[in-house]
Scaffold this motif. Structure first.
Motif, PDB file in Angstrom:
ATOM      1  N   SER A   2      -7.223   9.957 -12.791  1.00 59.95           N
ATOM      2  CA  SER A   2      -8.219   8.954 -12.405  1.00 59.95           C
ATOM      3  C   SER A   2      -7.627   7.987 -11.384  1.00 59.95           C
ATOM      4  O   SER A   2      -6.419   7.946 -11.163  1.00 59.95           O
ATOM      5  CB  SER A   2      -8.682   8.182 -13.640  1.00 59.95           C
ATOM      6  N   ASN A   3      -8.507   7.214 -10.747  1.00 55.29           N
ATOM      7  CA  ASN A   3      -8.061   6.204  -9.786  1.00 55.29           C
ATOM      8  C   ASN A   3      -7.080   5.238 -10.430  1.00 55.29           C
ATOM      9  O   ASN A   3      -6.091   4.848  -9.808  1.00 55.29           O
ATOM     10  CB  ASN A   3      -9.271   5.418  -9.255  1.00 55.29           C
ATOM     11  N   ARG A   4      -7.376   4.859 -11.646  1.00 57.21           N
ATOM     12  CA  ARG A   4      -6.517   3.911 -12.380  1.00 57.21           C
ATOM     13  C   ARG A   4      -5.121   4.488 -12.570  1.00 57.21           C
ATOM     14  O   ARG A   4      -4.119   3.812 -12.347  1.00 57.21           O
ATOM     15  CB  ARG A   4      -7.174   3.568 -13.712  1.00 57.21           C
ATOM     16  N   GLN A   5      -5.044   5.744 -12.960  1.00 59.36           N
ATOM     17  CA  GLN A   5      -3.747   6.395 -13.170  1.00 59.36           C
ATOM     18  C   GLN A   5      -2.975   6.511 -11.854  1.00 59.36           C
ATOM     19  O   GLN A   5      -1.759   6.333 -11.826  1.00 59.36           O
ATOM     20  CB  GLN A   5      -3.943   7.773 -13.801  1.00 59.36           C
ATOM     21  N   VAL A   6      -3.686   6.807 -10.783  1.00 63.00           N
ATOM     22  CA  VAL A   6      -3.047   6.910  -9.470  1.00 63.00           C
ATOM     23  C   VAL A   6      -2.475   5.543  -9.076  1.00 63.00           C
ATOM     24  O   VAL A   6      -1.335   5.440  -8.598  1.00 63.00           O
ATOM     25  CB  VAL A   6      -4.040   7.414  -8.402  1.00 63.00           C
ATOM     26  N   GLU A  13       6.038   3.458  -8.683  1.00 62.47           N
ATOM     27  CA  GLU A  13       6.890   3.940  -7.594  1.00 62.47           C
ATOM     28  C   GLU A  13       7.335   2.779  -6.710  1.00 62.47           C
ATOM     29  O   GLU A  13       8.493   2.717  -6.292  1.00 62.47           O
ATOM     30  CB  GLU A  13       6.152   5.002  -6.769  1.00 62.47           C
ATOM     31  N   GLY A  14       6.422   1.859  -6.449  1.00 65.73           N
ATOM     32  CA  GLY A  14       6.760   0.674  -5.654  1.00 65.73           C
ATOM     33  C   GLY A  14       7.797  -0.183  -6.349  1.00 65.73           C
ATOM     34  O   GLY A  14       8.727  -0.687  -5.713  1.00 65.73           O
ATOM     35  N   ALA A  19      13.295  -2.121  -6.835  1.00 65.97           N
ATOM     36  CA  ALA A  19      14.504  -2.266  -7.654  1.00 65.97           C
ATOM     37  C   ALA A  19      15.700  -1.645  -6.940  1.00 65.97           C
ATOM     38  O   ALA A  19      16.789  -2.223  -6.926  1.00 65.97           O
ATOM     39  CB  ALA A  19      14.293  -1.618  -9.020  1.00 65.97           C
ATOM     40  N   GLN A  20      15.509  -0.483  -6.328  1.00 69.45           N
ATOM     41  CA  GLN A  20      16.590   0.176  -5.597  1.00 69.45           C
ATOM     42  C   GLN A  20      17.026  -0.677  -4.410  1.00 69.45           C
ATOM     43  O   GLN A  20      18.222  -0.832  -4.150  1.00 69.45           O
ATOM     44  CB  GLN A  20      16.146   1.565  -5.112  1.00 69.45           C
TER      45      GLN A  20
END
Length: 61
Positions: A2-6, A13-14, A19-20
């Protein structure tokens, strides 16, 4: 997915990328700090050597 999961996945990921980035920035900062500390130690040793040479000269050794 779903859009929410994406969106949640993109946020995660951001966060991981951010953090990196901060880990790498802190590593560079630590590296530079150690280099400054080493140079400071070298300068202290040089100043002591100059002081000793000056003292020896003034005492006529």
């Amino acid at each position: 997915m779903s859009n929410r999961q994406v969106l949640i996945q993109e946020v995660r990921e951001g966060q991981a990328m951010l953090a990196q980035f901060f880990r790498e920035a802190l590593d560079r900062f630590d590296e530079r700090t150690r280099a400054i500390e080493r140079r400071t130690d070298e300068m202290v040793a040089e100043m002591k050597e100059i002081r000793d040479l000056r003292r020896d000269f003034l005492e006529g050794r």
